[in-house]
Enzyme design. Structure first.
Site, PDB file in Angstrom:
ATOM      1  N   THR A 127       0.815  -1.223   0.000  1.00  0.00           N
ATOM      2  CA  THR A 127       0.000   0.000   0.000  1.00  0.00           C
ATOM      3  C   THR A 127       0.845   1.269   0.000  1.00  0.00           C
ATOM      4  OG1 THR A 127      -0.163  -0.068   2.406  1.00  0.00           O
ATOM      5  CG2 THR A 127      -1.955  -1.105   1.160  1.00  0.00           C
TER       6      THR A 127
ATOM      7  N   HIS B 293       9.749  -1.364   2.170  1.00  0.00           N
ATOM      8  CA  HIS B 293       9.725  -1.519   3.627  1.00  0.00           C
ATOM      9  C   HIS B 293       9.573  -2.988   3.973  1.00  0.00           C
ATOM     10  CE1 HIS B 293       5.567  -0.876   2.274  1.00  0.00           C
ATOM     11  NE2 HIS B 293       5.184  -1.693   3.244  1.00  0.00           N
TER      12      HIS B 293
HETATM   13  P1  5GP Z   1       2.170  -2.590   3.136  1.00  0.00           P
HETATM   14  O1  5GP Z   1       0.727  -3.003   3.145  1.00  0.00           O
HETATM   15  O2  5GP Z   1       2.451  -1.529   2.100  1.00  0.00           O
HETATM   16  O3  5GP Z   1       3.139  -3.719   3.108  1.00  0.00           O
HETATM   17  O4  5GP Z   1       2.413  -1.938   4.567  1.00  0.00           O
HETATM   18  C1  5GP Z   1       2.175  -0.606   4.856  1.00  0.00           C
HETATM   19  C2  5GP Z   1       2.112  -0.503   6.357  1.00  0.00           C
HETATM   20  O5  5GP Z   1       2.241   0.865   6.701  1.00  0.00           O
HETATM   21  C3  5GP Z   1       0.795  -0.988   6.983  1.00  0.00           C
HETATM   22  O6  5GP Z   1       1.056  -2.036   7.911  1.00  0.00           O
HETATM   23  C4  5GP Z   1       0.233   0.264   7.652  1.00  0.00           C
HETATM   24  O7  5GP Z   1      -0.397  -0.011   8.887  1.00  0.00           O
HETATM   25  C5  5GP Z   1       1.455   1.130   7.813  1.00  0.00           C
HETATM   26  N1  5GP Z   1       1.181   2.555   7.790  1.00  0.00           N
HETATM   27  C6  5GP Z   1       0.388   3.214   6.907  1.00  0.00           C
HETATM   28  N2  5GP Z   1       0.391   4.535   7.165  1.00  0.00           N
HETATM   29  C7  5GP Z   1       1.201   4.709   8.245  1.00  0.00           C
HETATM   30  C8  5GP Z   1       1.607   5.861   8.983  1.00  0.00           C
HETATM   31  O8  5GP Z   1       1.222   7.001   8.705  1.00  0.00           O
HETATM   32  N3  5GP Z   1       2.431   5.657  10.035  1.00  0.00           N
HETATM   33  C9  5GP Z   1       2.885   4.410  10.378  1.00  0.00           C
HETATM   34  N4  5GP Z   1       3.692   4.331  11.428  1.00  0.00           N
HETATM   35  N5  5GP Z   1       2.535   3.312   9.689  1.00  0.00           N
HETATM   36  C10 5GP Z   1       1.709   3.450   8.640  1.00  0.00           C
END
Ligand code: 5GP
Ligand code: ZN
Length: 114
Positions: free
Chosen positions: A95, A100
């Site tokens: 997302t 990361h």
């Molecule tokens: P993905 O789904 O891209 O692998 O992980 C994105 C992660 O970023 C999700 O686990 C979500 O909870 C986290 N996340 C999204 N927005 C923010 C934010 O503003 N601050 C923090 N600390 N985490 C975020």
């Protein structure tokens, strides 16, 4: 990158809870934790996803993996175990388009990957 959330977090334009930092990587608590320990670790340099790792920038992975070990020890999950996750692209549910890794632990996790 100016419109990237994790670049803004790295630059402290968006607040986060720091866990670990070097000149090359930053780790902070996930805002919606899936487990007692849920840390995100990012390169400070903007790399959109695992697809964008190249021979020129892949050295950052050494820093990321060594940082993971430091963080796991610091948060007390090195011995109990944790899962290290990278979501790459839409089908994996990425997302935020800034590379990361999720460090997830502090409880027993499903033995199934999916
Ligand atoms: P993905 O789904 O891209 O692998 O992980 C994105 C992660 O970023 C999700 O686990 C979500 O909870 C986290 N996340 C999204 N927005 C923010 C934010 O503003 N601050 C923090 N600390 N985490 C975020
Ligand atoms: Zn970025």
């Amino acid at each position: 990158m100016s419109d990237c959330l994790f670049c803004k977090i790295v630059n402290r334009e968006v607040p986060s809870t720091p866990v670990y930092e070097t000149d090359k990587v930053y780790a902070f608590l996930d805002i919606e934790p899936e487990a007692p320990v849920h840390v995100l670790i990012v390169p400070k340099q903007h790399i959109a996803s695992h697809n964008e790792l190249t021979a020129e920038n892949v050295d950052i992975m050494k820093d990321i993996h060594l940082a993971v070990n430091e963080i796991a020890k610091k948060l007390g999950v090195a011995e109990s175990g944790y899962r290290l996750i990278n979501n790459c692209g839409p089908n994996a549910g990425q997302t935020v388009l800034h590379l990361h890794y999720h460090i997830i632990g502090g409880r027993e996790l499903s033995t199934k990957i999916l």
